[in-house]
Design a protein around this motif. Structure first.
Motif, PDB file in Angstrom:
ATOM      1  N   GLY A   1      -7.632  -3.969  -7.175  1.00  0.00           N
ATOM      2  CA  GLY A   1      -7.095  -4.416  -5.897  1.00  0.00           C
ATOM      3  C   GLY A   1      -6.032  -5.484  -6.054  1.00  0.00           C
ATOM      4  N   LEU A   2      -6.188  -6.341  -7.055  1.00  0.00           N
ATOM      5  CA  LEU A   2      -5.222  -7.419  -7.272  1.00  0.00           C
ATOM      6  C   LEU A   2      -3.862  -6.892  -7.712  1.00  0.00           C
ATOM      7  N   ARG A   3      -3.852  -5.708  -8.364  1.00  0.00           N
ATOM      8  CA  ARG A   3      -2.604  -5.155  -8.879  1.00  0.00           C
ATOM      9  C   ARG A   3      -1.556  -4.966  -7.770  1.00  0.00           C
ATOM     10  N   ALA A   4      -2.011  -4.681  -6.564  1.00  0.00           N
ATOM     11  CA  ALA A   4      -1.075  -4.463  -5.458  1.00  0.00           C
ATOM     12  C   ALA A   4      -0.311  -5.726  -5.095  1.00  0.00           C
ATOM     13  N   TYR A   5      -0.781  -6.872  -5.573  1.00  0.00           N
ATOM     14  CA  TYR A   5      -0.170  -8.154  -5.215  1.00  0.00           C
ATOM     15  C   TYR A   5       0.475  -8.855  -6.399  1.00  0.00           C
ATOM     16  N   GLU A   6       0.655  -8.167  -7.515  1.00  0.00           N
ATOM     17  CA  GLU A   6       1.069  -8.840  -8.751  1.00  0.00           C
ATOM     18  C   GLU A   6       2.542  -9.250  -8.763  1.00  0.00           C
ATOM     19  N   CYS A   7       3.331  -8.757  -7.835  1.00  0.00           N
ATOM     20  CA  CYS A   7       4.740  -9.152  -7.789  1.00  0.00           C
ATOM     21  C   CYS A   7       5.250  -8.991  -6.365  1.00  0.00           C
ATOM     22  N   ASP A   8       6.455  -9.482  -6.136  1.00  0.00           N
ATOM     23  CA  ASP A   8       7.136  -9.196  -4.867  1.00  0.00           C
ATOM     24  C   ASP A   8       8.357  -8.339  -5.201  1.00  0.00           C
ATOM     25  N   ALA A  66       5.163  -9.749   3.558  1.00  0.00           N
ATOM     26  CA  ALA A  66       5.209  -8.327   3.182  1.00  0.00           C
ATOM     27  C   ALA A  66       5.517  -8.129   1.703  1.00  0.00           C
ATOM     28  N   GLY A  67       5.854  -9.210   0.990  1.00  0.00           N
ATOM     29  CA  GLY A  67       6.155  -9.083  -0.437  1.00  0.00           C
ATOM     30  C   GLY A  67       7.533  -8.525  -0.712  1.00  0.00           C
TER      31      GLY A  67
END
Length: 495
Positions: A36-43, A83-84
């Motif tokens: 789940g964290l992978r979806a937030y690893e960058c913008d 929204a990243g």
């Protein structure tokens, strides 16, 4: 990139933080598993990636207040994220920080036509605001190219612009009020539905502060009545220098178009293949100039701009003959970034601003640098206000290509400052331009800016590692002469 195994103390602390967060928000709103964290690893600055410690997805101002109060008391760092879509790494996670996602605060709370404003939560997309009031003949003016995805909270954090910012201003010019949660959990309100308020302009400080001062939970924006008429001119030139001269001549004539955008040959061909907007393929540069207002004014200014364009060397001038054609001209420009993505495995999107009269010189020097680095560059930018968005083309699979692209980008930004411009027009500093801040600001300037940060966040827990190349402890910044208390940030994790 592979992450090192955490030690027992880190695992225990992380588990304690997860447990506490699940007392504040529903358990499913706390993401702690690696998948789940992978979806937030960058913008949007995808060259840099880092798994966050934890992601939390609150649904209300009250929950955010409790989360920040807990983090303040427990000395836990926190990175706000919309929204990243940030292109400067503003929402890049930290391995020892919670990422605070604001996507669930996605409701328009009030539409007030009497006061010509909309009250909205930060997770509402930019375009959704205009769509909500479109049927009544209104719209929200700032329109970044990512408006279909970027959120209004992120727009405030980065002071976003867009193709119509020349005439109607950036986000800061269209804000009326903000609700903000400070790092200690306190909730404050700035401004309102009125045009101005007394006291210090704290709303101006928050706008463009990149998540370093507080978490924005409610925004009141100004909406405008649609102009009676709008017409776009598509203008082609044999050189980018001629197009730049035309931009300067239009502004010098006292004409302020609703929007004035420029693209060079690489961008034109990429966009036309992608959108089929009717762009000419036998020119080196095009301008899209939009004029809006009463019918008579638009008709008169269309003739004036056409005259100026031909006097500055235009070989093609075509005015939109319908609303559909006007929208098609803009559809091409709005799709420029994804279109360029079709012609290069990777691209690095820059953002710097220069005085308009320096446009020909800067374009020439960028072209020379492109040959020197052996990397292509497609130019797409807000010509009217000098906000450049060069897209440096590279291939991350080729060893050394990313490093060359970054070096080329740093040279472009340094050039912007050299000719009297600034490092960013709307993308922000984040981590991308962090280590270039000293080319624009003196040490005294940067320390004074950090004193503002310290007034809002003395423990420096909000989005640390962004904007400032050197972090000074707040206690040390209170002194006239700083002898110690500095920390130079380490290299950023790359994918």
């Amino acid at each position: 990139m592979e992450m090192p195994e955490p030690d027992a103390a880190i695992i225990a602390r992380r588990a304690a933080i997860v447990e506490e967060l699940r007392r504040i928000v529903p358990a499913e709103s706390v993401i702690a598993e690696e998948e789940g964290l992978r979806a937030y690893e960058c913008d949007g600055l995808t060259a840099y990636r880092q798994l966050p410690l934890i992601v939390v997805l609150p649904e209300s101002t009250q929950q955010i207040s409790r989360i920040l109060k807990y983090c303040h008391e427990a000395n836990v760092k926190i990175v706000p994220r919309g929204a990243g879509t940030s292109l400067s790494g503003g929402a890049l996670p930290l391995a020892d920080a919670i990422t605070l996602g604001l996507g669930k605060l996605n409701q328009i709370l009030e539409i007030d036509y009497s006061n010509r404003c909309v009250v909205t939560q930060p997770g509402v997309t930019n375009l959704a605001i205009s769509q909500a009031v479109d049927g009544d003949g209104f719209y929200y003016a700032p329109d970044p190219s990512s408006q279909i995805a970027c959120t209004i909270g992120g727009n405030v954090a980065e002071n976003s612009g867009g193709v119509h910012c020349l005439k109607y201003g950036l986000t800061t010019n269209n804000l009326l009020g903000l609700e903000i949660v400070l790092m200690d959990g306190e909730v404050i309100r700035l401004g309102g539905k009125h045009l101005d308020s007394g006291g210090y302009d704290l709303m101006g400080i928050i706008t463009g502060s990149e998540g370093l001062l507080g978490v924005i939970t409610e925004i009141t924006v100004r909406i405008l009545a649609k102009p009676p008429a709008a017409r776009a001119l598509l203008i082609g030139f044999d050189t980018s220098e001629e197009a730049g001269s035309c931009v300067a001549a239009i502004i010098a004539a006292g004409i302020i178009p609703g929007g004035m955008e420029m693209m060079d040959r690489k961008a034109i061909h990429a966009v036309e293949d992608f959108v089929h907007a009717g762009y000419p393929l036998d020119v080196e540069a095009i301008l899209i100039v939009e004029l809006d207002g009463p019918d008579e004014e638009v008709e008169y200014l269309t003739g004036k701009v056409e005259q100026i364009a031909r006097e500055t060397g235009a070989r093609l001038v075509r005015a939109s003959q319908s609303e559909d054609e006007r929208q098609l001209f803009w559809a091409g420009r709005k799709a420029a970034f994804p279109a360029v993505g079709r012609i290069s495995p990777d691209y690095y999107c820059m953002d710097g601003t220069i005085p308009r009269h320096k446009l020909p010189e800067v374009l020439k020097r960028m072209s020379e640098a492109s040959e020197r680095y052996g990397l292509g560059v497609a130019n797409v930018f807000h010509a009217g206000d000098g906000n450049l968005h060069p897209l440096i083309l590279y291939d991350a699979n080729v060893p050394g290509d990313l490093e060359k692209a970054e070096e080329f980008g740093a040279e472009i930004l340094t050039l912007c400052v050299e000719v009297g411009g600034v490092l960013t027009g709307e993308h922000g500093v984040g981590v991308e331009k962090r280590d270039l801040m000293e080319t624009m600001f003196t040490e005294i300037d940067l320390k004074q800016q950090q004193r503002v940060k310290c007034a809002f966040d003395p423990a420096q827990l909000l989005n640390p590692g962004k904007v400032f190349p050197t972090l000074h402890r707040c206690a040390e910044l209170g002194r006239v002469h700083i002898q110690s208390g500095e920390m130079r940030f380490p290299d950023l994790p790359r994918f």
